[in-house]
Write a protein that holds these residues in place. Structure first.
Motif, short mmCIF file in Angstrom:
data_model
loop_
_atom_site.label_atom_id
_atom_site.label_comp_id
_atom_site.label_asym_id
_atom_site.label_seq_id
_atom_site.Cartn_x
_atom_site.Cartn_y
_atom_site.Cartn_z
N LYS A 15 0.84 -1.21 0.00
CA LYS A 15 0.00 0.00 0.00
C LYS A 15 0.87 1.25 0.00
N ALA A 16 0.44 2.26 -0.74
CA ALA A 16 1.25 3.48 -0.83
C ALA A 16 0.34 4.70 -0.95
N VAL A 23 6.02 8.08 -3.74
CA VAL A 23 5.01 7.63 -2.78
C VAL A 23 5.66 7.40 -1.41
N ASP A 24 4.81 7.39 -0.38
CA ASP A 24 5.23 6.91 0.94
C ASP A 24 4.58 5.57 1.17
N SER A 25 5.36 4.67 1.82
CA SER A 25 4.83 3.34 2.10
C SER A 25 5.55 2.81 3.33
N VAL A 26 5.20 1.60 3.77
CA VAL A 26 5.94 1.03 4.91
C VAL A 26 7.41 0.78 4.56
N LEU A 27 7.74 0.81 3.27
CA LEU A 27 9.14 0.65 2.87
C LEU A 27 9.87 2.00 2.86
N GLY A 28 9.16 3.05 3.24
CA GLY A 28 9.74 4.38 3.22
C GLY A 28 9.28 5.13 1.97
N ARG A 29 10.04 6.17 1.62
CA ARG A 29 9.70 6.96 0.44
C ARG A 29 10.24 6.25 -0.80
N ILE A 30 9.39 6.00 -1.76
CA ILE A 30 9.81 5.25 -2.95
C ILE A 30 9.51 6.06 -4.21
N GLU A 52 -4.44 7.06 -2.59
CA GLU A 52 -3.89 5.76 -2.25
C GLU A 52 -3.64 4.99 -3.55
N ALA A 53 -2.59 4.19 -3.57
CA ALA A 53 -2.32 3.34 -4.73
C ALA A 53 -1.64 2.07 -4.22
#
Ligand code: ADP
Ligand code: MG
Length: 361
Positions: free
Chosen positions: A250-251, A263-270, A282-283
């Motif tokens: 989720k991002a 995007v921001d996500s649980v992986l950080g900024r991507i 949301e995407a």
């Protein structure tokens, strides 16, 4: 010959229930290309193929093949299957076991009561094409699985159809033979310059064979495109997930800059491949396992660098398949089989923005 399908729906009634097998399908299948209908079991692929052939009659809509309208509910037109000029190869027992190769291939011409010499000539030509010259008298049961498929192909081609249709023709072959037969088929169809419509639920088969793929789900066409477009650049989450193994995260869209979407996500900024999605939306971020690159040592801060820990590591020959826990997500990664890594290791990996795909949620 181009095939046009407009507003085609089809319902089945079974045990008091209505099943919507096709839901307002609109599709143009281009002439002289290999076009694949790909989707999970029950998505309506066979039903759509049978509607094109005329073995099934739609409830609504129109179908034309070349310039000819072969089905129209409104205009009350319904051309029978044998007058549609098509050849078809089915999934199971496509050839008759009690006949030899010649009789199997000659059958469609014998039904049409062509002169014997003409039949012999056409069969010889077609057998030469599928590289089964000299097999005429061989009983069909004394052929390998791949040869039987070639007989089925020859029978579908012998009457020189305008369009050839395949319904999962390779699904009964074992994995290695399926791969070989797929290559042969691709070569045969390439030489023929014929419109081919191919149905499969096998994504690798679809990617390897097709000029163009339409992905189906629940009686609808979700997305159509070239194999590369569908694999690397799908618009829909369902398509991205179905066509290959994908990590879906989720991002939230934060910025559009320098030809990228951030995007921001649980992986950080991507930083991702650019998509026209409004800031704040949301995407779903889709990352294929082969694009997760492990980086060693304390490299300088690069964009799309993520830290994680290897939870499992399985050697599958050409690669390691690793599950990496990062930001609470468990990501599947395909990594170098020579990498010196162990389960439990802390790792860093990078994601190439070109392969960070944003799809609609
Ligand atoms: P696919 O080829 O993609 O697996 P099908 O076209 O065979 O899908 O089936 C689409 C849907 O229609 C499924 O839900 C299937 O169960 C149903 N269906 C197909 N044929 C019949 C039939 N003759 N009678 C009742 N339901 C059918
Ligand atoms: Mg089917």
């Amino acid at each position: 010959m181009e095939i046009r399908i407009r507003g085609v729906s089809k319902h089945y009634y079974s045990e008091g229930k209505t099943i919507k097998a096709l839901d307002e399908v609109n599709l143009t299948i281009p002439a002289n290309k290999i076009f694949t209908l790909l989707g999970p079991s029950g998505s309506g692929k066979t039903t759509l193929l049978r509607c094109i052939v005329g073995l099934e009659l739609p409830d609504t809509g129109e179908i034309s093949i070349g310039d000819e309208l072969v089905w129209s509910k409104e205009k009350n037109i319904s051309i029978p299957p044998e007058k549609r000029g098509l050849g078809m190869v089915f999934q199971t027992y496509a050839i008759w076991p009690h006949m030899n190769v010649f009789d199997n291939v000659a059958y469609p011409l014998q039904v049409r009561k062509l002169p014997r010499d003409a039949i012999r000539e056409s069969v010889a030509k077609t057998l030469r094409f599928v590289q089964l010259e000299g097999f005429e008298r061989r009983p069909a049961t004394k052929l390998s699985g791949g040869q039987q498929q070639r007989v089925a192909l020859a029978r579908a081609l012998v009457a020189e159809p305008k369009v050839i249709l395949f319904d999962e023709p390779l699904s009964n072959l074992d994995a290695k033979l399926r791969e070989e037969t797929r290559k042969e088929l691709r070569a045969f169809l390439g030489k023929l310059q014929i419109t081919a419509v191919y149905v499969t639920h096998d994504r690798v088969e679809a990617l390897a064979l097709s000029d163009s793929i339409a992905v189906m789900r629940a009686g609808r066409i979700i997305e159509t495109g070239t194999p590369k477009k569908i694999y690397f650049d799908a618009d829909h989450r369902f398509v991205a997930d179905f066509i290959g193994r994908a990590n879906l995260v989720k991002a939230t869209v934060r910025a559009q800059e320098d030809g990228h979407t951030v995007v921001d996500s649980v992986l950080g900024r991507i930083v991702c491949q650019r998509r026209d999605i409004a800031i704040g939306s949301e995407a779903t971020l889709c990352i294929r396992p082969e694009f997760i690159r492990i980086v060693e040592g304390a490299a300088q801060a690069r964009s799309n660098r993520v830290n994680g820990r290897i939870e499992s590591l399985v050697f599958v020959g050409e690669a390691y398949e690793a599950e990496i826990r990062a930001g609470g997500e468990l990501l599947l990664a395909k990594i170098d089989p020579e990498a010196k890594l162990n389960e439990g290791d802390a790792v860093s990996f990078t994601l190439d923005p070109a392969h960070c795909l944003l799809v609609a949620i």
